[in-house]
Design a protein around this motif. Sequence first.
Motif, mmCIF file in Angstrom:
data_model
loop_
_atom_site.group_PDB
_atom_site.id
_atom_site.type_symbol
_atom_site.label_atom_id
_atom_site.label_comp_id
_atom_site.label_asym_id
_atom_site.label_seq_id
_atom_site.Cartn_x
_atom_site.Cartn_y
_atom_site.Cartn_z
ATOM 1 N N LEU A 1 0.817 -1.210 0.000
ATOM 2 C CA LEU A 1 0.000 0.000 0.000
ATOM 3 C C LEU A 1 0.854 1.265 0.000
ATOM 4 O O LEU A 1 0.531 2.219 -0.723
ATOM 5 N N SER A 2 1.932 1.291 0.760
ATOM 6 C CA SER A 2 2.768 2.494 0.791
ATOM 7 C C SER A 2 3.433 2.750 -0.562
ATOM 8 O O SER A 2 3.548 3.898 -1.002
ATOM 9 N N VAL A 3 3.824 1.695 -1.253
ATOM 10 C CA VAL A 3 4.421 1.828 -2.591
ATOM 11 C C VAL A 3 3.357 2.281 -3.587
ATOM 12 O O VAL A 3 3.601 3.157 -4.426
ATOM 13 N N LEU A 4 2.174 1.712 -3.480
ATOM 14 C CA LEU A 4 1.073 2.099 -4.355
ATOM 15 C C LEU A 4 0.688 3.561 -4.133
ATOM 16 O O LEU A 4 0.414 4.288 -5.100
ATOM 17 N N ALA A 5 0.682 4.015 -2.897
ATOM 18 C CA ALA A 5 0.360 5.417 -2.604
ATOM 19 C C ALA A 5 1.345 6.344 -3.304
ATOM 20 O O ALA A 5 0.947 7.336 -3.935
ATOM 21 N N THR A 6 2.616 6.009 -3.227
ATOM 22 C CA THR A 6 3.637 6.820 -3.900
ATOM 23 C C THR A 6 3.433 6.798 -5.408
ATOM 24 O O THR A 6 3.458 7.843 -6.060
ATOM 25 N N ALA A 7 3.205 5.623 -5.961
ATOM 26 C CA ALA A 7 3.016 5.496 -7.411
ATOM 27 C C ALA A 7 1.766 6.227 -7.888
ATOM 28 O O ALA A 7 1.729 6.733 -9.013
ATOM 29 N N GLY B 1 1.952 -3.663 7.490
ATOM 30 C CA GLY B 1 1.396 -3.233 6.213
ATOM 31 C C GLY B 1 0.730 -4.365 5.471
ATOM 32 O O GLY B 1 0.662 -5.502 5.939
ATOM 33 N N SER B 2 0.244 -4.017 4.305
ATOM 34 C CA SER B 2 -0.415 -5.018 3.482
ATOM 35 C C SER B 2 -0.254 -4.678 2.011
ATOM 36 O O SER B 2 0.130 -3.568 1.651
ATOM 37 N N PHE B 3 -0.542 -5.677 1.208
ATOM 38 C CA PHE B 3 -0.548 -5.509 -0.237
ATOM 39 C C PHE B 3 -1.954 -5.174 -0.693
ATOM 40 O O PHE B 3 -2.934 -5.637 -0.100
ATOM 41 N N ALA B 4 -2.056 -4.425 -1.765
ATOM 42 C CA ALA B 4 -3.296 -4.311 -2.520
ATOM 43 C C ALA B 4 -3.124 -5.256 -3.701
ATOM 44 O O ALA B 4 -2.120 -5.185 -4.424
ATOM 45 N N VAL B 5 -4.078 -6.150 -3.875
ATOM 46 C CA VAL B 5 -4.004 -7.150 -4.935
ATOM 47 C C VAL B 5 -5.187 -6.946 -5.875
ATOM 48 O O VAL B 5 -6.342 -6.923 -5.439
ATOM 49 N N VAL C 1 -10.366 -5.158 -5.771
ATOM 50 C CA VAL C 1 -9.081 -5.242 -5.075
ATOM 51 C C VAL C 1 -9.304 -5.996 -3.776
ATOM 52 O O VAL C 1 -10.394 -5.947 -3.209
ATOM 53 N N ARG C 2 -8.275 -6.686 -3.320
ATOM 54 C CA ARG C 2 -8.314 -7.252 -1.963
ATOM 55 C C ARG C 2 -7.004 -6.915 -1.281
ATOM 56 O O ARG C 2 -5.985 -6.725 -1.934
ATOM 57 N N ARG C 3 -7.073 -6.805 0.024
ATOM 58 C CA ARG C 3 -5.859 -6.572 0.809
ATOM 59 C C ARG C 3 -5.297 -7.923 1.229
ATOM 60 O O ARG C 3 -6.044 -8.846 1.523
ATOM 61 N N LYS C 4 -3.983 -8.001 1.250
ATOM 62 C CA LYS C 4 -3.326 -9.222 1.704
ATOM 63 C C LYS C 4 -2.215 -8.813 2.660
ATOM 64 O O LYS C 4 -1.380 -7.972 2.324
ATOM 65 N N ALA C 5 -2.233 -9.386 3.852
ATOM 66 C CA ALA C 5 -1.224 -9.068 4.858
ATOM 67 C C ALA C 5 0.157 -9.450 4.352
ATOM 68 O O ALA C 5 0.320 -10.436 3.625
#
Length: 165
Positions: free
Chosen positions: A66-72, A103-107, A93-97
């Motif tokens: 999520l933090s990388v996606l926010a920057t992008a 943090g988590s991933f957005a998938v 989208v789903r979140r994955k720990a």
Amino acid sequence: MTEAQETHEPRWLTDEQQRAWRELVALTTRLPAALDTQLQRDAKLTHFEYFVLAVLSEAPKRRLQLSVLATAANASLSRLSHVITKMEKAGWVRRKAIVGARGSFAVLTAAGHAKVAEAAPGHVETVQALVFDGLDDDQVRELIALGKTMVTQLDSAIAEGTGKA
């Protein structure tokens, strides 16, 4: 007001800077509105939602922290989190720990990939019509250089505290 602000005259814009500033304000106000209008009409998405889906669709395994996606996506983590929650409810989208880390991933889900694939042709045609149809190859290269320079300046000034309350 700080002592420095009280004793120093503002750095007023030159006439040429004022003209450039007004053009930039017109661009940064009107372009997002036009993109939102097209995407809302054709795909029931905001431009920001589309952009998040597009970034995820291009990422390895269609997922990003999520933090990388926010920057992008040029967004705060809180703004992104709000939109990800909305997209989760839509099934895009789903979140994955992240195992062993905070943090988590957005998938991107299959439905999310289908949504961005459905919206992309109309969006790209709109971008072409609104921006690139009026530019030649040299102007596109100039736009890239100006954009990079301006974003670097913006990031630097924000990091130094300019524009913060």
